[in-house]
Every structure is written in C-alpha cells, then in structure tokens.
Design a protein around this motif. Structure first.
Motif, mmCIF file in Angstrom:
data_model
loop_
_atom_site.group_PDB
_atom_site.id
_atom_site.type_symbol
_atom_site.label_atom_id
_atom_site.label_comp_id
_atom_site.label_asym_id
_atom_site.label_seq_id
_atom_site.Cartn_x
_atom_site.Cartn_y
_atom_site.Cartn_z
ATOM 1 N N PHE A 75 8.613 -3.714 -5.289
ATOM 2 C CA PHE A 75 7.285 -3.372 -4.779
ATOM 3 C C PHE A 75 7.160 -3.749 -3.306
ATOM 4 O O PHE A 75 6.706 -2.946 -2.474
ATOM 5 C CB PHE A 75 6.218 -4.091 -5.605
ATOM 6 N N ALA A 76 7.567 -4.962 -2.951
ATOM 7 C CA ALA A 76 7.469 -5.410 -1.566
ATOM 8 C C ALA A 76 8.334 -4.550 -0.647
ATOM 9 O O ALA A 76 7.914 -4.201 0.474
ATOM 10 C CB ALA A 76 7.876 -6.876 -1.466
ATOM 11 N N VAL A 87 6.626 -1.162 -0.165
ATOM 12 C CA VAL A 87 5.489 -1.293 0.755
ATOM 13 C C VAL A 87 5.978 -1.330 2.196
ATOM 14 O O VAL A 87 5.403 -0.698 3.094
ATOM 15 C CB VAL A 87 4.660 -2.545 0.412
ATOM 16 N N ALA A 142 5.178 1.349 5.105
ATOM 17 C CA ALA A 142 4.529 0.907 6.332
ATOM 18 C C ALA A 142 5.235 1.470 7.568
ATOM 19 O O ALA A 142 4.584 1.801 8.567
ATOM 20 C CB ALA A 142 4.517 -0.622 6.394
ATOM 21 N N VAL A 176 0.264 2.786 4.070
ATOM 22 C CA VAL A 176 0.770 2.004 2.942
ATOM 23 C C VAL A 176 0.037 2.437 1.673
ATOM 24 O O VAL A 176 -1.192 2.485 1.639
ATOM 25 C CB VAL A 176 0.568 0.497 3.179
ATOM 26 N N ARG A 177 0.804 2.745 0.629
ATOM 27 C CA ARG A 177 0.227 3.174 -0.652
ATOM 28 C C ARG A 177 0.577 2.123 -1.704
ATOM 29 O O ARG A 177 1.607 2.211 -2.365
ATOM 30 C CB ARG A 177 0.757 4.548 -1.041
ATOM 31 N N LEU A 178 -0.281 1.140 -1.840
ATOM 32 C CA LEU A 178 0.003 0.012 -2.717
ATOM 33 C C LEU A 178 0.130 0.441 -4.173
ATOM 34 O O LEU A 178 1.026 -0.006 -4.887
ATOM 35 C CB LEU A 178 -1.083 -1.052 -2.568
ATOM 36 N N ALA A 236 3.342 2.343 -4.751
ATOM 37 C CA ALA A 236 4.494 1.443 -4.664
ATOM 38 C C ALA A 236 4.618 0.589 -5.920
ATOM 39 O O ALA A 236 5.717 0.389 -6.447
ATOM 40 C CB ALA A 236 4.375 0.554 -3.432
#
Length: 456
Positions: free
Chosen positions: A259-260, A263, A267, A272-274, A277
């Motif tokens: 996930f990180a 992100v 970016a 950013v599409r949290l 992601a």
C-alpha cells in the motif's frame, strides 16, 4: 469432481439455460461413471512421491478439461473455454473475454463456483473423504506416519477447514448483501473472494455497489489468504492466535508495505488514490485479483510493485497463490544466517530458526528449490511473449499473475492473444496451483511412467 459440474445445473435450470444445464449434467454423469469405475481399482501399497505429485497435477488438469464443453455453451471458442476453466479451477481469475457483462448468470456462477470448489475440494476433501488408510495415503499427503492416524487426522483437519471455508462464505455473502450488493452478485463475488480467485461479474468492480462492498471484499480476501486451520484454532482458542502467528503478521505487513509503495508511485504520477492503493495492495498480496482500477492504466512503477507482491503471495494452508510467505521467511532467515556467520568464529554453530522452530536441511533445500523453479518458469514463460512483440513489462506482469494464481491483468490476456501465448498462460496457472515441480514431473513421463524405486 462430479459436484463441481452438478451444482451449476441447478442455476442453469433456474435461469432456463437448458443447453448449459444439459452439458453440465452430462459431464457430471460421466465423472460419476468414470470415477466410480476407477475407484474399483485397488490402490497400490507402494506409491512414490513423484507419482503422488502427478496425481495432484492430473486432478487439476482433468477438472479444467472436463469444464471446457459446458462453458462453450455460452459462445466461447474451445481454447478460450479451456483458458476460463483452467483459470477457474486453479483460482487464478485471468480471463480472455472482452467483456463478462453480456454472459448468462449460469456462466458467471459456474466460473465463480469453479474457483470456490477448486480452492478447497480437489486439494483437501479428496484426502479427507476419499482416500482409505494405506501406504498410498501417506505418500499422497507427503507424510510418513501411521496410515490410520494420518487419515483420521487429515479428515479431522479437513472438516475444520471446510467449516471455516463455508462459514466465511456464508458470512461474506450476508455482509456483501447488507453492504448494498444484489444477492446474486454477493454470491458469485464472495465465492471468488474466499477462494482468492477474483472472477467478477462486472468489467468494472465499481459496478458492484458503493464503497462498503469493496471493504467487505477486502476483508474476505484477507481471511481467504490466511491459513484456514489457524482460523479454526483461533475460533476455538481465541483471536490472539492470529496476532501471534508470524505468517499472519507478515501477510498484513506485506499488504501495508505494498500500500505504501503504491501510494508513493501514485504520488509521482499524479493525484494520490488512497482507496485504490489499499484495495489493490490487498488484492495483490492475497493473490485474489479483484481490481477496482485497470492495471494497464497504472504507472509502470506501480505495476512493478504489484508484480513483487503477487510473487510473494499469501499464507500456507490457504487458497492464496504465489511462492508463499513462509518460504520467503525461510529464505530471509537463511540470508541473515549467512551474514551472521561472517562475524563469528569458524567453529561457532549457528542454526536457522523460524517462529521458534529449527529448520532442517530438507526445508531449506525445498524453499530454495521452489523459489528457483518459480523464477525459471517466469523467465521461460516471459520469452514467448517477448518474441511475439508484447510489451515487456505487461508481459512479465501477466506471467507472474498466472504463476501466482492472482488474476490481475495488464491487458495482455484478451481474445486477440495468440493461441500459443494462451496455452503458456494456462500452463503457468496450473504450475502456480500445483507448484512448478509437480507440473514438470507430469510433462516429463520418464520420471514416473513405469519407473519404481525400492522403498524401505
């Protein structure tokens, strides 16, 4: 395998798809007749490990082949039907169909049912309810112990797994329905989520319902990639067992790291599409293959992150694919051991441990061998795609997805894909499910046909 073909008959009759009903019913009947006849043949008292691996590989191969003709009732070409059937029984989720929204409810249910059934019955229930106590049983299970004790223990463990599997399925369907999905959509998507299969009834998963539906799918995917035996013990002895398990913690950590990384990739490329992601990270790490955004539209760096995540995979004892987290933990421990030995005297004895258990040489060799075989299979499968001019990154993504039985697609799998490349992906899906060594032994009969070894 007969129930695998028989259950879709009920859905076909309900939807008045009589052609599909007739085909599934005939295949189920042939499996009953053929299986009943073969079951009368006495099992040998001596069965080699390579023969046991061949039996496992043949089970998936026959299951996929038996579903080709019924799936063709929905207008599929034979090779495309084989691709969908193989993707189903191996719980992969790759598809060469241009769209699924125009297909019948029978077809959509059959694909999801193949994944649910392939994720459990062929591998677990066969040992639990079919095999009789014998030396052959010990070999098929890969365990050297008393035959009666093995069968009793295996059947008991399989019933535990079945209880968890069914409970997760029923709970998932109820939760997804309450979250806003239609009843039929809830059923087929949970069948695919529990088995970490990923077949969807929509071209865009956002059509399933509002955001809570994706949250439910993500939760079920995580449970589907966690050891079912461990979940049963957690039900009986408390949820603290889940938190204490090294593989489970590594699975969650893998999702978080993926996930990180996604992100960060988003970016650099744009907004950013949290939510995207997070969902993609869980889908890739659990090797489920649900996608809320097309992978082909992601930045190249994000696709590379997903390739690594799919290759790692989920827990042992689950329906997840990939190399499996436990093997990576073994390799990491071995690497740490090599570093440690450079800083201690030569006569010092340092032994590798994982989760408090000492690793023996056989376990270390197996982990190294599986990872090496996986890498070689990926490279050899990647080569034909490069020869046919497929984009290198997209081709590698598709090959790793097939080998990891994940199902995320970079857009390479399509009706226009060359037949040879479709066959390569089918072989990769089978290798990913039964593991590379079993598949290689199957396609090299000199290692098992007519050859025996003396057993002590």
């Amino acid at each position: 395998m007969a129930p695998m073909a028989a259950v879709p008959v009920l859905v076909a009759l309900h939807g008045e798809a009589y052609e599909s009903a007739n085909r599934f019913a005939l295949v189920a009947l042939l499996l009953v007749i053929g299986g009943g006849g073969l079951a009368r043949i006495a099992a040998p008292q001596k069965i080699q490990i390579n023969e046991a691996l061949v039996v496992t590989a043949l089970a998936f191969l026959i299951a996929a082949a038996s579903m080709v003709w019924p799936l063709m009732a929905d207008g599929l070409a034979p090779l495309d039907a084989l691709f969908e059937a193989t993707s189903g029984v191996t719980t992969t989720g790759l598809s060469v169909l241009p769209t699924v929204e125009g297909h019948s409810s029978t077809f959509l249910f059959a694909r999801a049912w193949l994944q649910w059934y392939g994720g459990l019955a062929i591998t677990v229930l066969a040992l639990a309810f079919i095999l009789a106590p014998s030396v052959a049983t010990r070999r098929l299970a890969g365990i050297e112990t008393d035959a009666a004790e093995l069968v009793t223990g295996t059947r008991w463990r399989a019933r535990q797994v079945l209880a968890v599997y069914v409970a997760l399925t029923l709970a998932g369907v109820a939760l997804l329905w309450l979250a806003g999905a239609a009843p039929f959509d809830a059923l087929i998507h949970i069948l695919a989520a529990v088995s970490t299969g990923g077949f969807s009834g929509y071209d865009r998963l956002s059509s399933l319902g509002p955001w809570p539906t994706l949250a439910v799918l993500a939760l079920i995917m995580l449970f589907g990639a966690t050891s079912f035996s461990l979940q049963y013990r957690a039900w009986s002895m408390g949820s603290r067992l889940l938190y204490a398990d090294l593989e489970v913690r590594a699975l969650w950590l893998g999702c978080l790291i993926t996930f990180a990384a996604l992100v960060a990739c988003f970016a650099f490329a744009g907004p950013v599409r949290l939510a995207d992601a997070a969902f993609l990270a869980i889908s890739a790490q659990t090797t489920t293959g649900f996608a809320n955004t097309p992978v082909s539209e992601l930045p190249a760096a994000a696709q590379l992150v997903l390739i690594v995540s799919m290759g790692i995979g989920g827990d042992m004892g689950s329906t997840a694919g990939g190399i499996k987290i436990l093997r990576w933990l073994v390799l990491i421990r071995l690497l740490r051991l090599l570093f440690a030995r450079t800083a201690v005297p030569r006569h010092a004895v340092i032994e590798p441990y994982v989760a408090g258990r000492r690793l023996n040489d056989v376990e270390l060799e197996a982990a190294i061998g599986i990872v090496t075989a996986y890498a070689l299979a990926a490279l050899l499968s990647w080569l034909p795609f490069l020869l046919y001019g497929v984009d290198p990154l997209a081709a590698l993504f598709e090959v790793v997805s097939a080998l990891s039985t994940c199902g995320l697609s970079a857009g390479v799998a399509s009706p226009e894909l060359h037949p040879l490349l479709k066959i390569v992906l089918c072989a990769d899906m089978l290798m990913g499910r039964v593991e590379v060594m079993a598949f290689l032994i199957l396609v090299y009969p000199r290692t098992w046909w007519g050859r025996t070894t003396e057993e002590t």
